[in-house]
Design a protein around this motif. Sequence first.
Motif, PDB file in Angstrom:
ATOM      1  N   LEU A 140       0.823  -1.202   0.000  1.00 40.91           N
ATOM      2  CA  LEU A 140       0.000   0.000   0.000  1.00 40.91           C
ATOM      3  C   LEU A 140       0.862   1.259   0.000  1.00 40.91           C
ATOM      4  CD1 LEU A 140      -2.817   1.217   0.084  1.00 40.91           C
ATOM      5  CD2 LEU A 140      -2.718   1.122   2.596  1.00 40.91           C
ATOM      6  N   HIS A 141       1.967   1.237   0.731  1.00 39.39           N
ATOM      7  CA  HIS A 141       2.899   2.366   0.732  1.00 39.39           C
ATOM      8  C   HIS A 141       3.429   2.627  -0.675  1.00 39.39           C
ATOM      9  CE1 HIS A 141       6.869   4.295   1.222  1.00 39.39           C
ATOM     10  NE2 HIS A 141       6.328   4.899   2.266  1.00 39.39           N
ATOM     11  N   SER A 142       3.825   1.556  -1.361  1.00 34.20           N
ATOM     12  CA  SER A 142       4.347   1.691  -2.727  1.00 34.20           C
ATOM     13  C   SER A 142       3.274   2.220  -3.672  1.00 34.20           C
ATOM     14  CB  SER A 142       4.858   0.335  -3.237  1.00 34.20           C
ATOM     15  OG  SER A 142       5.908  -0.149  -2.429  1.00 34.20           O
ATOM     16  N   LEU A 143       2.043   1.719  -3.515  1.00 39.33           N
ATOM     17  CA  LEU A 143       0.952   2.137  -4.395  1.00 39.33           C
ATOM     18  C   LEU A 143       0.629   3.611  -4.211  1.00 39.33           C
ATOM     19  CD1 LEU A 143      -1.327   1.559  -6.396  1.00 39.33           C
ATOM     20  CD2 LEU A 143      -2.737   0.827  -4.452  1.00 39.33           C
ATOM     21  N   LEU A 144       0.505   4.050  -2.960  1.00 45.89           N
ATOM     22  CA  LEU A 144       0.166   5.449  -2.700  1.00 45.89           C
ATOM     23  C   LEU A 144       1.308   6.379  -3.112  1.00 45.89           C
ATOM     24  CD1 LEU A 144      -1.723   5.254   0.712  1.00 45.89           C
ATOM     25  CD2 LEU A 144      -2.631   5.191  -1.611  1.00 45.89           C
ATOM     26  N   LEU A 145       2.531   5.912  -2.916  1.00 44.00           N
ATOM     27  CA  LEU A 145       3.685   6.689  -3.356  1.00 44.00           C
ATOM     28  C   LEU A 145       3.670   6.831  -4.870  1.00 44.00           C
ATOM     29  CD1 LEU A 145       6.121   8.092  -2.062  1.00 44.00           C
ATOM     30  CD2 LEU A 145       7.430   5.985  -2.423  1.00 44.00           C
ATOM     31  N   PHE A 146       3.353   5.749  -5.558  1.00 41.27           N
ATOM     32  CA  PHE A 146       3.239   5.788  -7.017  1.00 41.27           C
ATOM     33  C   PHE A 146       2.191   6.801  -7.452  1.00 41.27           C
ATOM     34  CE2 PHE A 146       0.854   4.586 -10.763  1.00 41.27           C
ATOM     35  CZ  PHE A 146       1.831   4.428 -11.722  1.00 41.27           C
ATOM     36  N   LEU A 147       1.008   6.750  -6.834  1.00 44.80           N
ATOM     37  CA  LEU A 147      -0.078   7.658  -7.206  1.00 44.80           C
ATOM     38  C   LEU A 147       0.277   9.109  -6.949  1.00 44.80           C
ATOM     39  CD1 LEU A 147      -3.228   5.712  -5.909  1.00 44.80           C
ATOM     40  CD2 LEU A 147      -2.485   5.996  -8.278  1.00 44.80           C
ATOM     41  N   CYS A 148       1.136   9.340  -5.968  1.00 49.83           N
ATOM     42  CA  CYS A 148       1.543  10.693  -5.632  1.00 49.83           C
ATOM     43  C   CYS A 148       2.593  11.235  -6.616  1.00 49.83           C
ATOM     44  CB  CYS A 148       2.108  10.707  -4.213  1.00 49.83           C
ATOM     45  SG  CYS A 148       1.806  12.222  -3.312  1.00 49.83           S
ATOM     46  N   ILE A 149       3.490  10.365  -7.050  1.00 51.48           N
ATOM     47  CA  ILE A 149       4.587  10.770  -7.928  1.00 51.48           C
ATOM     48  C   ILE A 149       4.159  10.823  -9.397  1.00 51.48           C
ATOM     49  CG2 ILE A 149       6.869  10.084  -8.804  1.00 51.48           C
ATOM     50  CD1 ILE A 149       7.440   8.888  -6.058  1.00 51.48           C
ATOM     51  N   ALA A 150       3.322   9.888  -9.806  1.00 49.40           N
ATOM     52  CA  ALA A 150       3.008   9.706 -11.229  1.00 49.40           C
ATOM     53  C   ALA A 150       2.434  10.940 -11.921  1.00 49.40           C
ATOM     54  CB  ALA A 150       2.056   8.510 -11.394  1.00 49.40           C
ATOM     55  N   PRO A 151       1.490  11.693 -11.311  1.00 52.85           N
ATOM     56  CA  PRO A 151       0.971  12.854 -12.056  1.00 52.85           C
ATOM     57  C   PRO A 151       2.019  13.915 -12.333  1.00 52.85           C
ATOM     58  CG  PRO A 151       0.195  12.889  -9.789  1.00 52.85           C
ATOM     59  CD  PRO A 151       0.825  11.544 -10.009  1.00 52.85           C
ATOM     60  N   ILE A 152       2.997  14.049 -11.427  1.00 55.24           N
ATOM     61  CA  ILE A 152       4.087  15.000 -11.663  1.00 55.24           C
ATOM     62  C   ILE A 152       4.958  14.507 -12.807  1.00 55.24           C
ATOM     63  CG2 ILE A 152       6.156  16.038 -10.642  1.00 55.24           C
ATOM     64  CD1 ILE A 152       4.719  15.925  -7.952  1.00 55.24           C
ATOM     65  N   MET A 153       5.263  13.210 -12.795  1.00 61.21           N
ATOM     66  CA  MET A 153       6.056  12.625 -13.875  1.00 61.21           C
ATOM     67  C   MET A 153       5.335  12.760 -15.210  1.00 61.21           C
ATOM     68  SD  MET A 153       8.961  11.369 -12.790  1.00 61.21           S
ATOM     69  CE  MET A 153       9.351  10.148 -14.045  1.00 61.21           C
ATOM     70  N   GLY A 154       4.029  12.471 -15.223  1.00 57.92           N
ATOM     71  CA  GLY A 154       3.279  12.532 -16.468  1.00 57.92           C
ATOM     72  C   GLY A 154       3.160  13.943 -17.013  1.00 57.92           C
ATOM     73  N   THR A 155       2.868  14.887 -16.130  1.00 58.39           N
ATOM     74  CA  THR A 155       2.708  16.280 -16.565  1.00 58.39           C
ATOM     75  C   THR A 155       4.016  16.847 -17.083  1.00 58.39           C
ATOM     76  OG1 THR A 155       0.944  16.573 -14.920  1.00 58.39           O
ATOM     77  CG2 THR A 155       1.935  18.574 -15.858  1.00 58.39           C
ATOM     78  N   LEU A 156       5.110  16.606 -16.334  1.00 55.90           N
ATOM     79  CA  LEU A 156       6.411  17.114 -16.766  1.00 55.90           C
ATOM     80  C   LEU A 156       6.915  16.417 -18.030  1.00 55.90           C
ATOM     81  CD1 LEU A 156       8.299  17.552 -13.361  1.00 55.90           C
ATOM     82  CD2 LEU A 156       7.320  19.326 -14.822  1.00 55.90           C
ATOM     83  N   HIS A 157       6.415  15.225 -18.294  1.00 56.61           N
ATOM     84  CA  HIS A 157       6.825  14.509 -19.500  1.00 56.61           C
ATOM     85  C   HIS A 157       6.110  15.046 -20.742  1.00 56.61           C
ATOM     86  CE1 HIS A 157       8.480  10.605 -21.205  1.00 56.61           C
ATOM     87  NE2 HIS A 157       7.773  11.104 -22.204  1.00 56.61           N
ATOM     88  N   VAL A 158       4.803  15.251 -20.623  1.00 53.57           N
ATOM     89  CA  VAL A 158       3.996  15.555 -21.805  1.00 53.57           C
ATOM     90  C   VAL A 158       3.932  17.050 -22.123  1.00 53.57           C
ATOM     91  CG1 VAL A 158       1.673  15.400 -22.793  1.00 53.57           C
ATOM     92  CG2 VAL A 158       2.612  13.472 -21.517  1.00 53.57           C
TER      93      VAL A 158
END
Length: 280
Positions: free
Chosen positions: A156-174
């Motif tokens: 659960l820690h890994s999943l929530l961490l992923f959900l927290c990081i991913a939108p920043i990664m996606g936005t900065l990528h696209v």
Amino acid sequence: MPNSAYWYLGLSFVSLLLLTYTLIHARNVRAVFVFLMMNQLAYFIETVIYIFGCSYVYHPGLLKNSAYYDSNMGALTSNLLVIPTVAIMVAVFQLRWKWIIAMIAAIGVVEWLFVIIEIYTLNWWRIVYTAVGLLFYLPIAPILYARLQRPVRGILHSLLLFLCIAPIMGTLHVVPIMFFMNRSYDPGWFSDPAHDTTAFASLYYVFMTCVIVTFMKLQAGRVWVKFVAIALFIFIITQGLTTTKLLTIHKWWDPWFYCLFPATVYLLFRPISARFAKGG
């Protein structure tokens, strides 16, 4: 700017005002984390129905270099601001179902209005689908908001961490691609190169987020070594993509940016990972 741009910018401005008010009222950083998580859940949904499902098209008129990238700007208005803002309001203010239904109805009215004034085109999608989806989406926010008060560990820690990081990664990528056309992907899935690029990028940033979370969960190794390892790993992936012609780089600064910003995100989110483990 065309008139449609003012509608999208106005909607973004109102969302930012509501988001700012909600975060100030919350007086805790958990609200920011949940906002990011709900952002990523919205991104996941949009990837399926908008990017790969071709469900609708936005017409904000903000970008002239590509109609599809311009549509992506409309998607960002919805999934980066409007929908996650409503979700965090439900969580912070502990809104009951009558308020949730009212907010869903308001979103439906805005969607209907945008269709009527022809700045948003529905393909196979229908407004009622949005309403039904929000009935399941919005209640997730208060669950996450309450759960982060307690220590989070394991998967659960890994999943929530992923959900927290991913939108920043996606936005900065696209977003840089949309504005500067600095790179393009060519998996051959869609006839429009911008659509092709967006589709591949929507999967690529998820993969890179998984890499960052994996490095973050590793107990051994110094921080600076992991920083370099992440940047080097992405550099190798970049070389592989360019060799296979999946990736074409158009700007000299592109490899530097895409190798260094994920490593920087790793550094910034290490304290957040520790906070999740402690709770509160």
